[in-house]
Design a protein around this motif. Structure first.
Motif, PDB file in Angstrom:
ATOM      1  N   THR A   1      33.727  46.226  50.047  1.00 60.73           N
ATOM      2  CA  THR A   1      33.356  47.233  49.052  1.00 60.73           C
ATOM      3  C   THR A   1      34.568  47.684  48.254  1.00 60.73           C
ATOM      4  O   THR A   1      34.532  47.749  47.011  1.00 60.73           O
ATOM      5  N   LEU A   2      35.664  47.984  48.941  1.00 61.45           N
ATOM      6  CA  LEU A   2      36.877  48.406  48.251  1.00 61.45           C
ATOM      7  C   LEU A   2      37.427  47.303  47.354  1.00 61.45           C
ATOM      8  O   LEU A   2      37.925  47.572  46.251  1.00 61.45           O
TER       9      LEU A   2
ATOM     10  N   GLU B   1      35.374  47.252  44.188  1.00 62.10           N
ATOM     11  CA  GLU B   1      35.593  48.431  43.358  1.00 62.10           C
ATOM     12  C   GLU B   1      36.939  48.411  42.649  1.00 62.10           C
ATOM     13  O   GLU B   1      37.083  48.988  41.555  1.00 62.10           O
ATOM     14  N   ASN B   2      37.931  47.757  43.248  1.00 63.28           N
ATOM     15  CA  ASN B   2      39.298  47.898  42.744  1.00 63.28           C
ATOM     16  C   ASN B   2      39.910  46.635  42.164  1.00 63.28           C
ATOM     17  O   ASN B   2      41.060  46.666  41.712  1.00 63.28           O
TER      18      ASN B   2
END
Length: 240
Positions: A150-151, A154-155
């Motif tokens: 997920t991170l 997102e990044n």
């Protein structure tokens, strides 16, 4: 030139054990280190400084949102920014089968391993996003694999790569106690547990430096196209 010459690295859980080896390894490659740990980290500070690099430790319980924010802010100010975050802090958990586990033990394990990793990462992301680059590597347990992906999603647009390392049983002072506790709850002898855990294709436990080496790779430009990945360092035993 060292791979991390003058890079700024935060390592959580680096007062001892694997975390100390990780901090030393990055320092040996030219990085300055900030340590976040609930325990005193003077020995790791000394080891990093012996490599000729700057180091400071910040006392921090990763379950405490305010303490994490203060520690990451202090580490960022000391380093002058963040290039790499190593989420190594973790807890082996209370040793019980799920059917026997008190809710308080469940919550404590998740608070340290999952929520603690989220809190540190959340605090470290703003300066990394502002810089437009960075790498985060997490010593992963099962619940952290989803958070890592997920991170990473997102990044990625901010130039930040986020990956995980999944170690097998790591040789060191703690492994005997971990095996003993597993033997108790599984109704086995310590010798049986050791035999099972050593029954990898390579027939041995993982050395801390072998885990650190993979973290160095994932945080380096050599892994520039890798994000959202989980790398097994297990002697051949597949975990993911």
């Amino acid at each position: 030139m060292p791979r991390f010459d003058d890079k700024r690295v935060i390592v959580t859980g680096a007062a001892a054990g694997l975390g100390r080896i990780i901090a030393q390894s990055f320092a040996r490659e030219g990085a300055d280190i900030a340590i976040l740990d609930f325990q005193p980290a003077a020995a790791t500070e000394a080891a990093v400084k012996a490599e000729g690099r700057r180091c400071r430790s910040f006392r921090c319980d990763v379950r405490d949102e305010a303490a994490v924010a203060d520690a990451v802010a202090g580490a960022t100010a000391f380093l002058g920014g963040i290039d790499v975050l190593i989420n190594n802090a973790g807890f082996n958990g209370h040793y019980a089968l799920v059917k026997d586990m008190p809710l308080a033990h469940w919550r404590e394990t998740l608070d340290i391993n999952l929520t603690g990793t989220m809190l540190v990462t959340r605090a470290a992301l703003p300066p990394m996003i502002a810089a437009g680059a960075g790498a985060i590597v997490t010593t992963s347990k099962w619940a952290l694999l989803g958070l890592t992906q997920t991170l990473a999603l997102e990044n990625a647009r901010h130039g930040i790569r986020i990956n995980a390392v999944c170690p097998g049983p790591i040789e060191g002072d703690r492994i005997e106690d971990v095996m003993r506790r597993h033997a108790e709850i599984e109704g086995k002898s310590l010798a049986d547990v050791r035999r099972e855990w050593e029954a990898t294709p390579m027939g041995r436990f993982v050395e801390p430096r072998e885990v650190a080496d993979v973290m160095l790779f994932l945080a380096s430009p050599a892994a520039s196209a890798m994000t959202g990945q989980a790398i097994n360092v297990t002697g051949g035993f597949i975990m993911t």
